[in-house]
Design a protein around this motif. Structure first.
Motif, PDB file in Angstrom:
ATOM      1  N   LEU A 146       0.828  -1.199   0.000  1.00 37.65           N
ATOM      2  CA  LEU A 146       0.000   0.000   0.000  1.00 37.65           C
ATOM      3  C   LEU A 146       0.864   1.251   0.000  1.00 37.65           C
ATOM      4  O   LEU A 146       0.566   2.223  -0.705  1.00 37.65           O
ATOM      5  CB  LEU A 146      -0.923  -0.004   1.225  1.00 37.65           C
ATOM      6  N   GLY A 147       1.949   1.247   0.787  1.00 36.85           N
ATOM      7  CA  GLY A 147       2.827   2.405   0.834  1.00 36.85           C
ATOM      8  C   GLY A 147       3.376   2.764  -0.536  1.00 36.85           C
ATOM      9  O   GLY A 147       3.367   3.933  -0.948  1.00 36.85           O
ATOM     10  N   LEU A 148       3.842   1.762  -1.280  1.00 36.96           N
ATOM     11  CA  LEU A 148       4.370   2.020  -2.619  1.00 36.96           C
ATOM     12  C   LEU A 148       3.274   2.472  -3.581  1.00 36.96           C
ATOM     13  O   LEU A 148       3.488   3.354  -4.419  1.00 36.96           O
ATOM     14  CB  LEU A 148       5.072   0.776  -3.161  1.00 36.96           C
ATOM     15  N   LEU A 149       2.081   1.873  -3.455  1.00 40.03           N
ATOM     16  CA  LEU A 149       0.983   2.288  -4.329  1.00 40.03           C
ATOM     17  C   LEU A 149       0.595   3.741  -4.059  1.00 40.03           C
ATOM     18  O   LEU A 149       0.257   4.485  -4.980  1.00 40.03           O
ATOM     19  CB  LEU A 149      -0.220   1.365  -4.135  1.00 40.03           C
ATOM     20  N   LEU A 150       0.660   4.158  -2.780  1.00 42.61           N
ATOM     21  CA  LEU A 150       0.357   5.552  -2.456  1.00 42.61           C
ATOM     22  C   LEU A 150       1.421   6.489  -3.032  1.00 42.61           C
ATOM     23  O   LEU A 150       1.102   7.576  -3.530  1.00 42.61           O
ATOM     24  CB  LEU A 150       0.262   5.728  -0.939  1.00 42.61           C
ATOM     25  N   VAL A 151       2.684   6.071  -2.955  1.00 42.27           N
ATOM     26  CA  VAL A 151       3.752   6.876  -3.546  1.00 42.27           C
ATOM     27  C   VAL A 151       3.548   6.993  -5.049  1.00 42.27           C
ATOM     28  O   VAL A 151       3.651   8.082  -5.631  1.00 42.27           O
ATOM     29  CB  VAL A 151       5.133   6.267  -3.236  1.00 42.27           C
ATOM     30  N   TRP A 152       3.246   5.867  -5.714  1.00 43.53           N
ATOM     31  CA  TRP A 152       3.032   5.907  -7.157  1.00 43.53           C
ATOM     32  C   TRP A 152       1.770   6.692  -7.509  1.00 43.53           C
ATOM     33  O   TRP A 152       1.689   7.300  -8.587  1.00 43.53           O
ATOM     34  CB  TRP A 152       2.960   4.496  -7.729  1.00 43.53           C
ATOM     35  N   SER A 153       0.777   6.698  -6.606  1.00 43.96           N
ATOM     36  CA  SER A 153      -0.420   7.510  -6.843  1.00 43.96           C
ATOM     37  C   SER A 153      -0.055   8.991  -6.863  1.00 43.96           C
ATOM     38  O   SER A 153      -0.508   9.753  -7.728  1.00 43.96           O
ATOM     39  CB  SER A 153      -1.463   7.247  -5.756  1.00 43.96           C
ATOM     40  N   THR A 154       0.769   9.402  -5.897  1.00 43.99           N
ATOM     41  CA  THR A 154       1.202  10.795  -5.852  1.00 43.99           C
ATOM     42  C   THR A 154       2.104  11.119  -7.035  1.00 43.99           C
ATOM     43  O   THR A 154       2.057  12.212  -7.595  1.00 43.99           O
ATOM     44  CB  THR A 154       1.936  11.085  -4.526  1.00 43.99           C
ATOM     45  N   PHE A 155       2.945  10.170  -7.418  1.00 46.28           N
ATOM     46  CA  PHE A 155       3.776  10.316  -8.616  1.00 46.28           C
ATOM     47  C   PHE A 155       2.880  10.568  -9.825  1.00 46.28           C
ATOM     48  O   PHE A 155       3.157  11.437 -10.654  1.00 46.28           O
ATOM     49  CB  PHE A 155       4.594   9.038  -8.799  1.00 46.28           C
ATOM     50  N   ALA A 156       1.774   9.826  -9.905  1.00 48.59           N
ATOM     51  CA  ALA A 156       0.859   9.957 -11.039  1.00 48.59           C
ATOM     52  C   ALA A 156       0.141  11.293 -11.049  1.00 48.59           C
ATOM     53  O   ALA A 156      -0.228  11.795 -12.123  1.00 48.59           O
ATOM     54  CB  ALA A 156      -0.160   8.817 -11.024  1.00 48.59           C
ATOM     55  N   VAL A 157      -0.059  11.895  -9.873  1.00 51.12           N
ATOM     56  CA  VAL A 157      -0.736  13.193  -9.810  1.00 51.12           C
ATOM     57  C   VAL A 157       0.008  14.226 -10.652  1.00 51.12           C
ATOM     58  O   VAL A 157      -0.601  15.018 -11.381  1.00 51.12           O
ATOM     59  CB  VAL A 157      -0.861  13.670  -8.344  1.00 51.12           C
ATOM     60  N   GLY A 158       1.335  14.222 -10.544  1.00 49.53           N
ATOM     61  CA  GLY A 158       2.112  15.155 -11.354  1.00 49.53           C
ATOM     62  C   GLY A 158       1.865  14.958 -12.834  1.00 49.53           C
ATOM     63  O   GLY A 158       1.721  15.925 -13.596  1.00 49.53           O
ATOM     64  N   PHE A 159       1.792  13.708 -13.251  1.00 50.71           N
ATOM     65  CA  PHE A 159       1.534  13.409 -14.662  1.00 50.71           C
ATOM     66  C   PHE A 159       0.126  13.821 -15.061  1.00 50.71           C
ATOM     67  O   PHE A 159      -0.097  14.239 -16.199  1.00 50.71           O
ATOM     68  CB  PHE A 159       1.743  11.925 -14.914  1.00 50.71           C
ATOM     69  N   ALA A 160      -0.809  13.697 -14.150  1.00 47.20           N
ATOM     70  CA  ALA A 160      -2.190  14.033 -14.471  1.00 47.20           C
ATOM     71  C   ALA A 160      -2.350  15.505 -14.830  1.00 47.20           C
ATOM     72  O   ALA A 160      -3.245  15.876 -15.601  1.00 47.20           O
ATOM     73  CB  ALA A 160      -3.095  13.679 -13.293  1.00 47.20           C
ATOM     74  N   PHE A 161      -1.484  16.357 -14.278  1.00 47.88           N
ATOM     75  CA  PHE A 161      -1.591  17.791 -14.542  1.00 47.88           C
ATOM     76  C   PHE A 161      -0.708  18.243 -15.708  1.00 47.88           C
ATOM     77  O   PHE A 161      -0.711  19.418 -16.065  1.00 47.88           O
ATOM     78  CB  PHE A 161      -1.260  18.588 -13.279  1.00 47.88           C
ATOM     79  N   ARG A 162       0.062  17.303 -16.282  1.00 44.53           N
ATOM     80  CA  ARG A 162       0.888  17.683 -17.426  1.00 44.53           C
ATOM     81  C   ARG A 162       0.070  18.192 -18.618  1.00 44.53           C
ATOM     82  O   ARG A 162       0.458  19.188 -19.251  1.00 44.53           O
ATOM     83  CB  ARG A 162       1.769  16.507 -17.845  1.00 44.53           C
ATOM     84  N   PRO A 163      -1.074  17.582 -18.962  1.00 46.65           N
ATOM     85  CA  PRO A 163      -1.843  18.122 -20.088  1.00 46.65           C
ATOM     86  C   PRO A 163      -2.305  19.559 -19.851  1.00 46.65           C
ATOM     87  O   PRO A 163      -2.315  20.372 -20.785  1.00 46.65           O
ATOM     88  CB  PRO A 163      -3.040  17.162 -20.192  1.00 46.65           C
ATOM     89  N   LEU A 164      -2.684  19.891 -18.599  1.00 50.56           N
ATOM     90  CA  LEU A 164      -3.095  21.268 -18.304  1.00 50.56           C
ATOM     91  C   LEU A 164      -1.914  22.217 -18.483  1.00 50.56           C
ATOM     92  O   LEU A 164      -2.059  23.325 -19.016  1.00 50.56           O
ATOM     93  CB  LEU A 164      -3.642  21.357 -16.879  1.00 50.56           C
ATOM     94  N   GLY A 165      -0.726  21.761 -18.045  1.00 50.97           N
ATOM     95  CA  GLY A 165       0.469  22.567 -18.272  1.00 50.97           C
ATOM     96  C   GLY A 165       0.763  22.736 -19.750  1.00 50.97           C
ATOM     97  O   GLY A 165       1.210  23.802 -20.191  1.00 50.97           O
ATOM     98  N   ALA A 166       0.504  21.675 -20.529  1.00 51.15           N
ATOM     99  CA  ALA A 166       0.723  21.745 -21.976  1.00 51.15           C
ATOM    100  C   ALA A 166      -0.199  22.782 -22.612  1.00 51.15           C
ATOM    101  O   ALA A 166       0.208  23.542 -23.504  1.00 51.15           O
ATOM    102  CB  ALA A 166       0.500  20.377 -22.599  1.00 51.15           C
ATOM    103  N   ILE A 167      -1.445  22.827 -22.148  1.00 48.82           N
ATOM    104  CA  ILE A 167      -2.401  23.806 -22.686  1.00 48.82           C
ATOM    105  C   ILE A 167      -1.968  25.220 -22.318  1.00 48.82           C
ATOM    106  O   ILE A 167      -1.913  26.125 -23.162  1.00 48.82           O
ATOM    107  CB  ILE A 167      -3.817  23.521 -22.154  1.00 48.82           C
TER     108      ILE A 167
END
Length: 543
Positions: free
Chosen positions: A57-78
């Motif tokens: 669970l700890g690693l999945l939570l870290v990867w979830s937070t890692f993914a948050v940064g990627f989730a906002f990349r398209p908004l940054g691209a716009i």
């Protein structure tokens, strides 16, 4: 053609080209270092920012937070694509690198979850959002800036330095971590030393700004601005420009979807696989990845230069097809080399488990759901890299090579006790869960496998900056290439560690997460075959 004429009228000197490539590449290395250092230190951050003793669970939570940064990349691209097409390439990526450096240093200043509780992961998430926005504008700016300075016959080679710089950011993150390990005692590194790589981002930011401030604006953008041909609303025009809908679809699935899943599988999945279920010593993993990463950086330059002769489509098609054929065999071979004792024990003493409601729920603790005893055992076996066969049964039973393994009720008090108990019980049957130090021959084999994965990545990534620059008209190029690139990289690639982790945790098969990569690449191969222009490279105006 206006673009070719702009380059002819303002052709940069050799010194200017070297400065353009050097400053853009260095900034890209530093910015991706900022982004990747989080993933490189994931195994420590799970304890610093998340209050759980459940390793999975700890690693999945870290990867979830890692993914948050990627989730906002398209908004940054716009956002930054709009600014890049309206205000210029140079000043836009000066802003992105500044935001990234400040956000990364901020992670190094956050108190741990033991000090400020749930505020710690919340602050980390907010900083990852800023990083994602910044990165959404960085790649497009750097790639286009170099592409618009490069002569057409060398565009693939010159822009391949940007692709190599992405891998360079990952390599730099490992170098810094290894240096910190050498200079800081292990206990101190786990307690506070992990902050140093994040704080170093301020130094890298200063260097990057100093280099990029020396640059002039792209000649193509200067020509458009002087002619009054810049776009009024590049975001809207990216979707209304004739033919751009198809080009964006191809860029998203036929280009970015392929390259980003292969890249993250090669580097991040490889790192997690060796560190996690294979139990390879952390420092050994970092050294192996460092050697592989440094060598693999040259592959991107080779492929980029090759694409100037054969076109951009051919390397991508070859790389995607080879990935479908080699992905699973390469990871199987890596597993057998990294921990041959575990593979041998699993073959000689197969593990069977049975019981009621024998399913695992990796997020049970997070959502306050009760995990069954059988599910808890499955979770521990999977995290430990032990393959198993699931059978029907009315009561919980664990078998090793047909022999019953005594189940201690103390295993279910917490995940640490369960892990220690199961490791001790299976250790009597030849399973070795200690940190592994493979012999030199096996290490060389692992490096070879990682280099093979790196070549697959280079084939599908080395020519991409040139290809995407050539696919879209100059007036909306920053927006048109950044939006599909960062949607693909942000969601298809950025969520890969999390999605693959959930698949593995749910199925119990440490190789099952690779099916996600395989499926995305298979679909992307069809799209690439259909949509990427074949033949020699050519500018958009030549279409």
């Amino acid at each position: 053609m206006a673009e070719a004429q702009a380059l002819a009228d303002r052709e940069p000197s050799e010194n200017e080209i070297r400065l353009v490539i050097g400053a853009s590449s260095a900034g890209t290395i530093f910015e991706w270092y900022d982004f990747f250092i989080y993933g490189t230190l994931a195994y420590i951050l799970k304890d610093a920012f998340y209050a759980t003793d459940n390793e999975t669970l700890g690693l999945l939570l870290v990867w979830s937070t890692f993914a948050v940064g990627f989730a906002f990349r398209p908004l940054g691209a716009i956002l930054f694509g709009f600014l890049g097409d309206r205000l210029g390439r140079k000043y836009t990526f000066l802003v992105t690198v500044t935001l990234m450096g400040i956000a990364t240093a901020g992670v190094g200043l956050i108190p741990t979850v033991d000090t400020i509780g749930m505020a710690a992961p919340v602050i980390v998430i907010l900083l990852r959002v800023i990083q994602g926005l910044a990165l959404g504008g960085e790649y497009g700016g750097a790639a286009i800036y170099v592409a618009e300075h490069a002569p057409p016959e060398k565009r693939g080679f010159y822009t391949s330095f940007i692709q190599a710089s992405v891998a360079g950011g990952f390599v730099l993150s490992i170098i810094v971590v290894l240096a910190c390990r050498f200079l800081i005692p292990a206990d101190a590194f786990a307690a506070w030393g992990w902050r140093v790589p994040f704080l170093l981002s301020i130094v890298l930011l200063i260097i990057s700004l100093w280099m990029r401030l020396k640059l002039s604006e792209s000649p193509v953008f200067q020509a458009m601005k002087e002619a009054g041909e810049t776009s009024g609303n590049p975001f809207i025009e990216s979707f209304t420009y004739p033919g751009n809908g198809k080009r964006i679809f191809v860029a998203l699935f036929g280009v970015t979807g392929i390259l980003t899943t292969i890249w993250y599988t090669a580097f991040f999945s490889g790192m997690s696989f060796l560190r996690g279920p294979m139990h390879v010593d952390d420092q050994t993993v970092e050294i192996v990845l460092l050697i592989s990463g440094i060598i693999a950086m040259s592959f991107y330059l080779i492929v980029g230069k090759w694409s100037d002769r054969v076109g951009r489509k051919k390397p991508i098609i070859i790389g995607a097809a080879l990935t479908l054929a080699l992905l699973f065999p390469l990871f199987w071979m890596m597993g057998s080399l990294a921990n041959p004792g575990l593979a041998k024990a699993a073959e000689q003493t197969p593990i069977t488990i049975s019981g009621p409601e024998c399913v695992t729920d990796p997020f049970a603790e997070l959502f306050k759901r009760e995990q069954t005893d059988c599910g808890k055992v499955l979770e521990t076996l999977t995290a430990s890299g032990v393959p198993y066969t699931l059978t029907q049964g009315d009561r919980l039973a664990l078998m090793a090579g047909g022999q019953p393994v005594a189940i201690d009720p103390a295993w279910f008090s917490d995940s640490a006790a369960r892990r220690a108990g199961i490791h001790a019980a299976l250790g009597q049957y030849g399973f070795d869960f200690s940190k592994q130090q493979p012999d030199m021959a096996n290490i060389i084999g692992i490096v070879g496998i990682l280099l093979a994965l790196g070549m697959l990545s280079a084939l599908t990534y080395g020519s991409v900056a040139a290809l995407l620059s050539e696919m879209f008209p100059p007036r909306i190029r920053y927006s048109s290439m950044s939006i599909p690139y960062h949607i693909g990289a942000g969601y298809l690639g950025g969520f890969l560690p999390l999605i693959a982790g959930v698949i593995v945790a749910s199925t119990g098969d440490i190789y099952s997460g690779l099916w996600y990569t395989w499926a995305v690449v298979a679909f992307g191969l069809v799209v690439a075959w259909w949509g990427i222009p074949g033949g020699p490279p050519k500018d958009f105006a030549d279409d």
